[in-house]
Design an enzyme around this catalytic site. Structure first.
Site, mmCIF file in Angstrom:
data_model
loop_
_atom_site.group_PDB
_atom_site.id
_atom_site.type_symbol
_atom_site.label_atom_id
_atom_site.label_comp_id
_atom_site.label_asym_id
_atom_site.label_seq_id
_atom_site.Cartn_x
_atom_site.Cartn_y
_atom_site.Cartn_z
ATOM 1 C CE LYS A 63 -12.563 -3.997 -0.335
ATOM 2 N NZ LYS A 63 -13.630 -4.125 0.606
ATOM 3 C CE LYS B 99 -5.761 -8.459 -1.913
ATOM 4 N NZ LYS B 99 -6.078 -8.023 -0.552
ATOM 5 C CE LYS C 37 -4.446 -1.558 1.769
ATOM 6 N NZ LYS C 37 -5.453 -1.444 2.833
HETATM 7 P P1 AMP Z 1 -10.776 -6.196 2.617
HETATM 8 O O1 AMP Z 1 -11.465 -5.988 1.325
HETATM 9 O O2 AMP Z 1 -9.333 -5.914 2.521
HETATM 10 O O3 AMP Z 1 -11.440 -5.492 3.755
HETATM 11 O O4 AMP Z 1 -10.891 -7.755 2.932
HETATM 12 C C1 AMP Z 1 -11.940 -8.364 3.652
HETATM 13 C C2 AMP Z 1 -11.789 -9.864 3.696
HETATM 14 O O5 AMP Z 1 -11.804 -10.420 2.374
HETATM 15 C C3 AMP Z 1 -10.483 -10.361 4.332
HETATM 16 O O6 AMP Z 1 -10.747 -11.489 5.125
HETATM 17 C C4 AMP Z 1 -9.631 -10.720 3.149
HETATM 18 O O7 AMP Z 1 -8.680 -11.710 3.452
HETATM 19 C C5 AMP Z 1 -10.668 -11.249 2.180
HETATM 20 N N1 AMP Z 1 -10.222 -11.090 0.781
HETATM 21 C C6 AMP Z 1 -9.962 -9.932 0.143
HETATM 22 N N2 AMP Z 1 -9.585 -10.149 -1.137
HETATM 23 C C7 AMP Z 1 -9.619 -11.496 -1.306
HETATM 24 C C8 AMP Z 1 -9.335 -12.363 -2.416
HETATM 25 N N3 AMP Z 1 -8.954 -11.876 -3.604
HETATM 26 N N4 AMP Z 1 -9.468 -13.687 -2.238
HETATM 27 C C9 AMP Z 1 -9.858 -14.203 -1.042
HETATM 28 N N5 AMP Z 1 -10.142 -13.444 0.034
HETATM 29 C C10 AMP Z 1 -10.030 -12.100 -0.081
#
Ligand code: AMP
Ligand code: TRP
Length: 333
Positions: free
Chosen positions: A200, A197, A115
């Site tokens: 968003k 990965k 980041k």
């Molecule tokens: P965040 O969008 O960073 O708040 O992520 C929220 C949850 O989604 C966390 O548990 C992440 O590990 C999971 N997560 C985010 N991106 C992925 C992805 N591409 N594949 C699997 N899990 C994800």
């Protein structure tokens, strides 16, 4: 006092759109846990401001994420659902944990490094402190189990280390949490780059599927998804793009990866991609319909947040009081 049920805690940031990766890696796995555990599911808005947010958009995203939680099957009767900024204990404990966390530990966090490279014009302290705030989220509720995607394992490890460090320095206070990472889907990859990965914050919207993308958009993105060099639908390390699509297909259709390989033997990528699109659409459509209904009922959503914040505050404020007492702060009179 022994707890009757073990505690689960997890959260997602109300940043941009929630992706299929968030759903398959995290949110989806939260649902069945509700029957066995005391589940606490948080909308972690304090985390999301480590990256610049437009206030009106942030407000909308938080409400929309709440509706997505509920539309996906999180029940406010069974679980505690709340917004992080409604519970001051998160920031209060984070401050105390900051003082037992070393700069070196935060400096080597992969997500921080990624980041910082991406937001070099906004290298704020919150970005570095992010994992300490996450530790605070988890430790406040004496959490036993944290369902997360693979990218969060390093952060969870820090939460465990901080819990043990505090317990050793003062006296047993925090439960040392375990991660709960799915065998399949722990890291859904970008449709445009199967080595990165699905995120968003991807600048190329063709790389991710949003949980709120309509059917045509999902089909179009699936058709554009990159593939591997030969034409075989097979799960293997040297076929990262197809393995990713097989993972998505399997999780959305309920067909095992092995059976899917047989099903698409000799079919070619075009047919396979359409089937993946169908499976994703069939998974997301009912959630999208419920999401739309819920978004039209703000009074209900606000009531859920009010009750969630009350429940969370009751638990979290007690923990902060205990921690502050152990540290040696004067008790409130
Ligand atoms: P965040 O969008 O960073 O708040 O992520 C929220 C949850 O989604 C966390 O548990 C992440 O590990 C999971 N997560 C985010 N991106 C992925 C992805 N591409 N594949 C699997 N899990 C994800
Ligand atoms: N850092 C997590 C992510 O980006 C979100 C998060 C914040 C979280 N606090 C948490 C996840 C506590 C689990 C438990 O994915």
């Amino acid at each position: 006092m022994e707890k009757v049920k073990k505690t689960v805690f997890s959260g997602i940031q109300p940043t941009g759109t929630v992706t299929l990766g968030n759903y398959l890696g995290a949110l989806r796995n939260w649902i069945p846990l509700q029957d066995e555990y005391d589940c606490i599911y948080c909308i972690v808005d304090l985390h999301s401001i480590t990256v610049r947010q437009e206030p009106a958009q942030l407000r909308h995203n938080a409400m929309s994420l709440l509706a997505l939680y509920l539309a996906s099957g999180i029940s406010p009767e069974k679980s505690t659902v709340f917004v992080q900024s409604h519970v001051p204990a998160h920031a209060e404990l984070a401050w105390a944990l900051d003082t037992i966390c070393y700069i070196g530990e935060l400096n080597r966090m992969t997500q921080f490094k990624d980041k910082s490279a991406k937001h070099s014009d906004n290298l704020n302290m919150g970005l570095m402190n992010y994992p300490v705030l996450m530790a605070s989220d988890i430790l406040l509720y004496s959490t036993d189990l944290v369902p997360i995607g693979k990218d969060q394992t390093q952060h969870l490890e820090l939460a465990r280390n901080l819990a043990e460090r505090f317990n050793n320095r003062y006296s047993p206070t925090f439960v040392v949490p375990e991660g709960f990472i799915p065998k399949l889907g722990a890291k859904i990859m970008s449709l445009q780059n199967p080595l990165a990965k699905m995120s968003k914050s991807d600048e190329n919207p063709n790389g991710f599927i949003s949980m709120l993308d309509d059917s045509d958009t999902i089909r179009r993105k699936m058709r554009r998804a990159v593939t591997d060099s030969d034409t075989e639908v097979r799960f293997s390390e040297d076929k990262p793009a197809i393995s990713n699509l097989l993972t998505i297909y399997s999780l959305c259709s309920g067909v095992s990866v092995a059976d899917a390989e047989k099903q698409f033997e000799g079919a070619g990528y075009g047919v396979f991609k359409d089937a993946v699109a169908d499976a994703v659409i069939a998974t997301l459509e009912p959630i999208q319909q419920r999401h739309k209904q819920l978004m039209a009922d703000k009074d209900y959503l606000n009531e859920v947040l009010k009750q969630g914040a009350e429940r969370a505050n009751r638990i979290a404020s007690k923990m902060v009081a205990k921690v502050y007492r152990k540290i040696g702060f004067l008790p409130k009179v």
